[in-house]
Design a protein around this motif. Sequence first.
Motif: not given
Ligand code: MG
Length: 273
Positions: A30, A48, A71-72
């Motif tokens: 991230s 996240t 964004d995983m």
């Molecule tokens: Mg992240």
Amino acid sequence: MEANIPKRKDPGKSLRIKVISMGNAEVGKSCIIKRYCEKRFVSKYLATIGIDYGVTKVQVRDREIKVNIFDMAGHPFFYEVRNEFYKDTQGVILVYDVGQKDSFDALDAWLAEMKQDLGPHGNMENIVFAVCANKIDCAKHRCVDESEGRLWAESKGFLYFETSAQTGEGISEMFQTFYVSIVDLCENGGKRPITNSSASFTKEQADTIRRIRNSKDSWDMLGVKPGDSRDEVNKAYRKLAVLLHPDKCVAPGSEDAFKAVVNARTALLKNIK
Ligand code: MG
Ligand code: GTP
């Protein structure tokens, strides 16, 4: 084969692509995206939850590219959420932390997860992978060196970058090269262009360098065993020297591997009558 090629209204100019981030929790996925899109760094860890989604526009040559970034979350807990998002991807930012060997060792498992979720008809060959060796600012804690990471990435035909989301080092270069490669791939009918680096060394050379790095002693390194003769040691040495000689082998880490082999041979011959 063509499943990943994005559809576009105006073939000459605009293009819409899907990019995802992959890698263990806390490696900096991230932060890398934030550094590029928002030009800032957040030092507090905010995991996240599932997926974060964003859209950005970039210019590559004469084309405007609309990038959808997914964004995983890296935590295993979010596997069920992640597996919805692998399909129709043109680019993957695959991240590890150079201070966490586990996160480097996990890269193969990340590829396996993606491959499994794409199913038998999914094709990983028409996806651009950018491997980010992240947190290079933490030099004191580094335990995966550049040649090891580069070797892993380049032997798979992936791009490799040394990055720091904290200082910004390598981030713009990574995204720029990544987007250009995706556009090249789309213009190339969905085939990944062959990079110079991936074409310039063999799998045998890459595997041998990795084996040498992981060998536990000089015997193991040369692939001989205690009790073997000088001739056997020399024969094993010659084979490796031909494979890894710096004039013949440009794989990352080959010079160190070659030196290690020379030293191993010297050490073994000292003790054999
Ligand atoms: Mg992240
Ligand atoms: P998940 O969302 O849980 O999968 O983690 P992530 O990979 O997205 O990690 P994130 O970007 O949230 O960063 C994790 C932690 O590492 C945060 O505390 C960041 O501040 C820190 N971090 C990220 N990149 C860097 C870097 O390049 N250098 C340093 N020193 N710290 C970094």
